[in-house]
Scaffold this motif. Structure first.
Motif, PDB file in Angstrom:
ATOM      1  N   ALA A 273      45.404  47.850  47.033  1.00 45.73           N
ATOM      2  CA  ALA A 273      45.390  48.104  45.523  1.00 45.73           C
ATOM      3  C   ALA A 273      45.106  49.441  45.023  1.00 45.73           C
ATOM      4  O   ALA A 273      45.495  49.952  44.444  1.00 45.73           O
ATOM      5  N   HIS A 274      44.166  50.073  45.814  1.00 45.06           N
ATOM      6  CA  HIS A 274      43.842  51.417  45.604  1.00 45.06           C
ATOM      7  C   HIS A 274      44.935  52.389  45.953  1.00 45.06           C
ATOM      8  O   HIS A 274      45.014  53.493  45.070  1.00 45.06           O
ATOM      9  N   THR A 284      39.392  51.421  36.226  1.00 48.34           N
ATOM     10  CA  THR A 284      38.422  52.296  36.326  1.00 48.34           C
ATOM     11  C   THR A 284      38.247  52.855  34.641  1.00 48.34           C
ATOM     12  O   THR A 284      37.291  53.763  34.616  1.00 48.34           O
ATOM     13  N   SER A 285      38.999  52.292  34.050  1.00 45.35           N
ATOM     14  CA  SER A 285      38.868  52.798  32.525  1.00 45.35           C
ATOM     15  C   SER A 285      37.698  52.418  31.769  1.00 45.35           C
ATOM     16  O   SER A 285      37.209  51.273  32.068  1.00 45.35           O
ATOM     17  N   PRO A 286      36.958  53.236  31.062  1.00 45.90           N
ATOM     18  CA  PRO A 286      35.476  52.790  30.566  1.00 45.90           C
ATOM     19  C   PRO A 286      35.577  51.903  29.325  1.00 45.90           C
ATOM     20  O   PRO A 286      34.712  50.974  29.300  1.00 45.90           O
ATOM     21  N   ILE A 313      34.251  56.531  41.616  1.00 46.80           N
ATOM     22  CA  ILE A 313      34.915  55.200  41.820  1.00 46.80           C
ATOM     23  C   ILE A 313      36.468  55.271  41.540  1.00 46.80           C
ATOM     24  O   ILE A 313      36.947  55.686  40.372  1.00 46.80           O
ATOM     25  N   GLY A 314      37.154  54.888  42.726  1.00 42.68           N
ATOM     26  CA  GLY A 314      38.779  55.048  42.568  1.00 42.68           C
ATOM     27  C   GLY A 314      39.314  53.657  42.104  1.00 42.68           C
ATOM     28  O   GLY A 314      40.299  53.748  41.640  1.00 42.68           O
ATOM     29  N   LEU A 315      38.648  52.442  42.455  1.00 44.84           N
ATOM     30  CA  LEU A 315      39.188  51.149  42.047  1.00 44.84           C
ATOM     31  C   LEU A 315      38.027  50.358  42.070  1.00 44.84           C
ATOM     32  O   LEU A 315      36.890  50.522  43.017  1.00 44.84           O
ATOM     33  N   GLN A 316      37.829  49.321  41.106  1.00 41.48           N
ATOM     34  CA  GLN A 316      36.709  48.637  40.963  1.00 41.48           C
ATOM     35  C   GLN A 316      37.275  47.224  40.368  1.00 41.48           C
ATOM     36  O   GLN A 316      38.214  47.010  39.683  1.00 41.48           O
ATOM     37  N   LEU A 328      31.301  41.735  43.281  1.00 41.00           N
ATOM     38  CA  LEU A 328      32.005  43.301  42.896  1.00 41.00           C
ATOM     39  C   LEU A 328      32.660  44.076  44.156  1.00 41.00           C
ATOM     40  O   LEU A 328      32.243  43.658  45.233  1.00 41.00           O
ATOM     41  N   VAL A 329      34.028  44.606  43.963  1.00 31.81           N
ATOM     42  CA  VAL A 329      34.372  45.131  44.991  1.00 31.81           C
ATOM     43  C   VAL A 329      34.778  46.694  44.143  1.00 31.81           C
ATOM     44  O   VAL A 329      34.957  46.683  43.248  1.00 31.81           O
ATOM     45  N   MET A 330      34.760  47.515  45.395  1.00 33.89           N
ATOM     46  CA  MET A 330      34.750  49.047  44.821  1.00 33.89           C
ATOM     47  C   MET A 330      35.561  49.809  45.994  1.00 33.89           C
ATOM     48  O   MET A 330      35.172  49.492  47.145  1.00 33.89           O
ATOM     49  N   GLN A 331      36.283  50.663  45.414  1.00 34.98           N
ATOM     50  CA  GLN A 331      36.672  52.038  46.394  1.00 34.98           C
ATOM     51  C   GLN A 331      35.922  53.213  45.734  1.00 34.98           C
ATOM     52  O   GLN A 331      35.937  53.418  44.782  1.00 34.98           O
ATOM     53  N   THR A 332      34.999  53.827  46.395  1.00 37.03           N
ATOM     54  CA  THR A 332      34.173  55.023  46.025  1.00 37.03           C
ATOM     55  C   THR A 332      34.296  56.098  47.208  1.00 37.03           C
ATOM     56  O   THR A 332      34.293  55.854  48.284  1.00 37.03           O
TER      57      THR A 332
END
Length: 367
Positions: A273-274, A284-286, A313-316, A328-332
């Motif tokens: 997905a990243h 990652t939009s606030p 953070i590149g994707l979450q 929670l999952v993240m690419q950072t």
């Protein structure tokens, strides 16, 4: 007193005070009546000494009341006339038998708690029962905890939903209406997207990934070519293609506890997905505003870390249902390394973010 005397005299015989002489016996009787009347008058006019002597002593105030009043500040105002005294209320409350307390229902256990996964220790004392940290470039596993356990994944499901919608190259400007079919009958959760509201497919995708909007995600699956059944079939086919052998989907929102996966499988999904620029941007939009009819709705990201400048953070994606716990999952990027982090079945609302902070500090300390 005057009233009492007149009442007494009213019941005495009316006798003449002059006139012809009366018999001696009658005079004695009249004389007796006059003496009796005089005695009665003196008795009525005398102060009630005996009554005062036998008047019961005034009851003393309860000690508890005296203590409370002594403790009250001198500046406190006296209660208004007719108002109930706080002390009196408290005292009367004590005189009533204490009500039986209702027994609170026990908190619903997650699948991880029922399986005893929280009992497994780890070097960082994480609050999540499942954790996996992988170097995205080298595939090195930096941290692993119950990473093969298969658990409900809640709204992490929406990451697969978003991936399929993006890959399908469907028109993002197409208008889609929220229908009764999109209303949650699984958990009966609410939504600000009312039935009849219309948004573009792009806006629905944005809300699903950023703020985990369930009706938006369901509408995306419902309007997929072939309908919902085709979309769910495609979700499982994609999981199999990515080697996600522990994963199963039954619907596109994550409200069903039958949507299950493992940390190992989810790390593979995050990696793919990243690679999609649209998913990186939307997840990652606030925050984002959408116009729904004559209203403008403000939505915010469910992951507060995206607003923290110390995080890259590149994707979450976040997720929660009671069966899954906090996820929670993240690419950072941390200390120059691209990392994929997966946390499942976290104990508290903020503990998944706390676990991410612990991992970041730990990785930075390794440099």
């Amino acid at each position: 007193m005057e009233h009492l005397m007149s009442a007494r005299l009213h019941y005495l015989p009316s006798l003449p005070l002059d006139g012809p002489a009366l018999p001696a016996g009658f005079r004695r009787s009249r004389l007796f009546q006059l003496v009796a009347l005089a005695t009665l008058t003196l008795a009525l006019l005398a102060p009630p000494v005996q009554a005062e002597q036998h008047k019961p002593a005034k009851a003393k105030k309860p000690a508890a009341t005296a203590v409370k009043r002594a403790a009250a500040p001198s500046s406190a105002r006296a209660p208004r006339k007719g108002a109930k005294s706080v002390v009196a209320t408290r005292m009367s409350a004590r005189s009533v038998a204490a009500p039986v307390r209702a027994v609170a229902e026990p908190a619903r256990l997650s699948f991880g708690q029922m399986a005893g996964l929280h009992k497994v220790s780890d070097p960082l004392d994480l609050k999540s029962s499942v954790a996996l940290v992988v170097d995205q470039d080298t595939k090195e596993v930096l941290l692993s905890k119950n990473d093969r356990a298969v658990l409900p994944i809640a709204s992490l499901t929406k990451l697969m939903t978003g991936l399929l919608i993006s890959e399908a190259k469907l028109p993002m400007e197409e208008i889609i209406a929220i229908t009764q079919d999109d209303v949650d009958t699984e958990k009966h959760s609410g939504s600000r997207l009312r039935v009849g509201a219309t948004l573009t497919r792009g806006e629905l995708l944005h809300l699903a990934l950023m703020s985990s909007e369930n009706r938006a995600a369901h509408a995306l699956g419902r309007t997929y070519p072939g309908g919902m059944s085709a979309f769910v079939e495609r979700m499982n086919a994609k999981a199999k293609l990515l080697g996600m052998t522990d994963t199963r989907y039954v619907e596109p929102t994550g409200l069903s506890s039958q949507n299950q996966s493992s940390a190992h499988d989810l790390a593979a999904l995050v990696n793919v997905a990243h690679g999609d620029p649209l998913l990186r941007e939307l997840s990652t939009s606030p925050g984002h505003e959408v116009a729904v009819g004559n209203r403008v709705l403000q939505y915010n990201n469910t992951n507060r870390l995206v607003k923290n400048p110390s995080w890259d953070i590149g994707l979450q994606k976040t997720g929660y249902i009671s069966e899954a716990g906090r996820c929670l999952v993240m690419q950072t990027q941390v200390a120059g390394r691209k990392l994929i982090m997966v946390f499942l079945d976290s104990a508290g609302k903020l503990s998944r973010l706390g676990d991410a902070e612990r991992v970041r500090s730990w990785v930075e300390g390794m440099q």
